[in-house]
Write a protein that holds these residues in place. Structure first.
Motif, PDB file in Angstrom:
ATOM      1  N   GLU A  12      -3.797  -7.478   8.636  1.00  0.00           N
ATOM      2  CA  GLU A  12      -3.574  -7.507  10.075  1.00  0.00           C
ATOM      3  C   GLU A  12      -2.247  -6.877  10.478  1.00  0.00           C
ATOM      4  N   TYR A  13      -1.227  -7.171   9.734  1.00  0.00           N
ATOM      5  CA  TYR A  13       0.124  -6.782  10.118  1.00  0.00           C
ATOM      6  C   TYR A  13       0.688  -5.796   9.110  1.00  0.00           C
ATOM      7  N   TRP A  14       1.369  -4.788   9.646  1.00  0.00           N
ATOM      8  CA  TRP A  14       1.893  -3.708   8.807  1.00  0.00           C
ATOM      9  C   TRP A  14       3.339  -3.403   9.170  1.00  0.00           C
ATOM     10  N   GLY A  15       4.085  -3.001   8.159  1.00  0.00           N
ATOM     11  CA  GLY A  15       5.420  -2.483   8.419  1.00  0.00           C
ATOM     12  C   GLY A  15       5.360  -1.015   8.784  1.00  0.00           C
ATOM     13  N   GLN A  16       6.511  -0.447   9.034  1.00  0.00           N
ATOM     14  CA  GLN A  16       6.585   0.955   9.462  1.00  0.00           C
ATOM     15  C   GLN A  16       6.573   1.908   8.273  1.00  0.00           C
ATOM     16  N   GLY A  17       6.787   1.378   7.089  1.00  0.00           N
ATOM     17  CA  GLY A  17       6.760   2.202   5.886  1.00  0.00           C
ATOM     18  C   GLY A  17       8.146   2.665   5.463  1.00  0.00           C
ATOM     19  N   THR A  18       8.278   2.909   4.161  1.00  0.00           N
ATOM     20  CA  THR A  18       9.514   3.456   3.616  1.00  0.00           C
ATOM     21  C   THR A  18       9.142   4.551   2.625  1.00  0.00           C
ATOM     22  N   GLN A  19       9.845   5.671   2.715  1.00  0.00           N
ATOM     23  CA  GLN A  19       9.503   6.832   1.897  1.00  0.00           C
ATOM     24  C   GLN A  19      10.070   6.689   0.495  1.00  0.00           C
ATOM     25  N   VAL A  20       9.213   6.925  -0.483  1.00  0.00           N
ATOM     26  CA  VAL A  20       9.627   6.994  -1.879  1.00  0.00           C
ATOM     27  C   VAL A  20       9.293   8.392  -2.391  1.00  0.00           C
ATOM     28  N   THR A  21      10.306   9.083  -2.896  1.00  0.00           N
ATOM     29  CA  THR A  21      10.115  10.424  -3.432  1.00  0.00           C
ATOM     30  C   THR A  21      10.632  10.465  -4.859  1.00  0.00           C
ATOM     31  N   VAL A  22       9.747  10.858  -5.771  1.00  0.00           N
ATOM     32  CA  VAL A  22      10.101  10.925  -7.186  1.00  0.00           C
ATOM     33  C   VAL A  22      10.094  12.390  -7.607  1.00  0.00           C
ATOM     34  N   SER A  23      11.236  12.862  -8.046  1.00  0.00           N
ATOM     35  CA  SER A  23      11.341  14.262  -8.461  1.00  0.00           C
ATOM     36  C   SER A  23      11.096  14.388  -9.959  1.00  0.00           C
ATOM     37  N   SER A  24      10.542  15.528 -10.335  1.00  0.00           N
ATOM     38  CA  SER A  24      10.225  15.746 -11.756  1.00  0.00           C
ATOM     39  C   SER A  24      11.391  16.377 -12.491  1.00  0.00           C
ATOM     40  N   SER A  46      -3.141   2.183 -11.650  1.00  0.00           N
ATOM     41  CA  SER A  46      -2.155   3.256 -11.733  1.00  0.00           C
ATOM     42  C   SER A  46      -0.714   2.747 -11.827  1.00  0.00           C
ATOM     43  N   VAL A  47      -0.499   1.477 -11.484  1.00  0.00           N
ATOM     44  CA  VAL A  47       0.878   0.963 -11.493  1.00  0.00           C
ATOM     45  C   VAL A  47       1.071  -0.215 -12.446  1.00  0.00           C
ATOM     46  N   LYS A  48       0.011  -0.644 -13.091  1.00  0.00           N
ATOM     47  CA  LYS A  48       0.122  -1.779 -14.020  1.00  0.00           C
ATOM     48  C   LYS A  48       1.136  -1.483 -15.109  1.00  0.00           C
ATOM     49  N   GLY A  49       1.970  -2.475 -15.367  1.00  0.00           N
ATOM     50  CA  GLY A  49       2.976  -2.320 -16.409  1.00  0.00           C
ATOM     51  C   GLY A  49       4.244  -1.637 -15.941  1.00  0.00           C
ATOM     52  N   PHE A  67       0.855  -1.179   0.000  1.00  0.00           N
ATOM     53  CA  PHE A  67       0.000   0.000   0.000  1.00  0.00           C
ATOM     54  C   PHE A  67       0.894   1.234   0.000  1.00  0.00           C
ATOM     55  N   ARG A  68       0.292   2.372  -0.295  1.00  0.00           N
ATOM     56  CA  ARG A  68       1.045   3.616  -0.201  1.00  0.00           C
ATOM     57  C   ARG A  68       0.137   4.726   0.296  1.00  0.00           C
ATOM     58  N   GLN A  69       0.766   5.714   0.899  1.00  0.00           N
ATOM     59  CA  GLN A  69       0.006   6.843   1.429  1.00  0.00           C
ATOM     60  C   GLN A  69       0.780   8.125   1.189  1.00  0.00           C
ATOM     61  N   ALA A  70       0.184   9.004   0.414  1.00  0.00           N
ATOM     62  CA  ALA A  70       0.760  10.314   0.158  1.00  0.00           C
ATOM     63  C   ALA A  70       0.235  11.299   1.209  1.00  0.00           C
ATOM     64  N   SER A  76       9.893   3.084 -14.187  1.00  0.00           N
ATOM     65  CA  SER A  76       9.216   4.223 -14.821  1.00  0.00           C
ATOM     66  C   SER A  76       8.473   5.056 -13.791  1.00  0.00           C
ATOM     67  N   LEU A  77       9.144   5.375 -12.729  1.00  0.00           N
ATOM     68  CA  LEU A  77       8.500   6.092 -11.632  1.00  0.00           C
ATOM     69  C   LEU A  77       8.071   7.488 -12.046  1.00  0.00           C
ATOM     70  N   LYS A  78       6.965   7.929 -11.477  1.00  0.00           N
ATOM     71  CA  LYS A  78       6.389   9.238 -11.755  1.00  0.00           C
ATOM     72  C   LYS A  78       6.301  10.039 -10.454  1.00  0.00           C
ATOM     73  N   PRO A  79       6.271  11.348 -10.539  1.00  0.00           N
ATOM     74  CA  PRO A  79       6.129  12.152  -9.317  1.00  0.00           C
ATOM     75  C   PRO A  79       4.901  11.768  -8.492  1.00  0.00           C
ATOM     76  N   GLU A  80       3.835  11.351  -9.151  1.00  0.00           N
ATOM     77  CA  GLU A  80       2.628  10.967  -8.415  1.00  0.00           C
ATOM     78  C   GLU A  80       2.780   9.641  -7.669  1.00  0.00           C
ATOM     79  N   ASP A  81       3.896   8.948  -7.858  1.00  0.00           N
ATOM     80  CA  ASP A  81       4.166   7.741  -7.066  1.00  0.00           C
ATOM     81  C   ASP A  81       4.768   8.083  -5.708  1.00  0.00           C
ATOM     82  N   THR A  82       5.071   9.349  -5.486  1.00  0.00           N
ATOM     83  CA  THR A  82       5.652   9.778  -4.220  1.00  0.00           C
ATOM     84  C   THR A  82       4.695   9.487  -3.069  1.00  0.00           C
ATOM     85  N   ALA A  83       5.186   8.747  -2.080  1.00  0.00           N
ATOM     86  CA  ALA A  83       4.358   8.333  -0.942  1.00  0.00           C
ATOM     87  C   ALA A  83       5.218   7.521   0.022  1.00  0.00           C
ATOM     88  N   VAL A  84       4.645   7.228   1.165  1.00  0.00           N
ATOM     89  CA  VAL A  84       5.215   6.217   2.058  1.00  0.00           C
ATOM     90  C   VAL A  84       4.613   4.879   1.644  1.00  0.00           C
TER      91      VAL A  84
END
Length: 128
Positions: free
Chosen positions: A116-128, A63-66, A37-40, A85-93
């Protein structure tokens, strides 16, 4: 104690790639459907992709297929997300999560509440 630990996030330019990993411990990893999952900022957590425990069936958000590929190595208790092929709109935890139902025969769940179980998350930042 169940632990999911994500790694691999970072800053990348648009068009670039990242490989996220999620190491699981304290849970019979091979028995659970898994998801990313991701959360912006200011937005709800959204489903990205999931994979079943048995046949490795995969379900992607449109939004991420392919561009994104999920995989799992049950021998290493690790879940992966290859992001190309990352895009700026992929920026999220980005979070990995384990379904609460072991040995589920249902398709991959797409609601965060089914995990039930979740990780702490990792930040992904895509610059334009």
């Amino acid at each position: 104690q169940v632990q999911l630990v994500e790694s691999g996030g970072g800053l990348v330019q648009a068009g670039g790639s990242l490989l996220l990993s999620c190491a699981a411990s304290g849970v019979a990893f091979s028995r659970y459907n898994m998801g990313w999952f991701r959360q912006a900022p200011g937005q709800e957590r959204e489903f990205v992709v999931g994979i079943t425990w048995n046949y490795g069936n995969k379900y992607y958000a449109d939004s991420v297929k392919g561009r994104f590929t999920i995989s799992r190595d049950n021998g290493k208790n690790t879940l992966y997300l290859q992001m190309n092929s990352l895009k700026p709109e992929d920026t999220a935890v980005y979070y990995c999560a384990a379904d609460w139902r072991p040995l589920s025969t249902d398709p991959v769940a797409m609601r965060a509440g089914d995990y039930e179980y979740w990780g702490q998350g990792t930040q992904v930042t895509v610059s334009s």
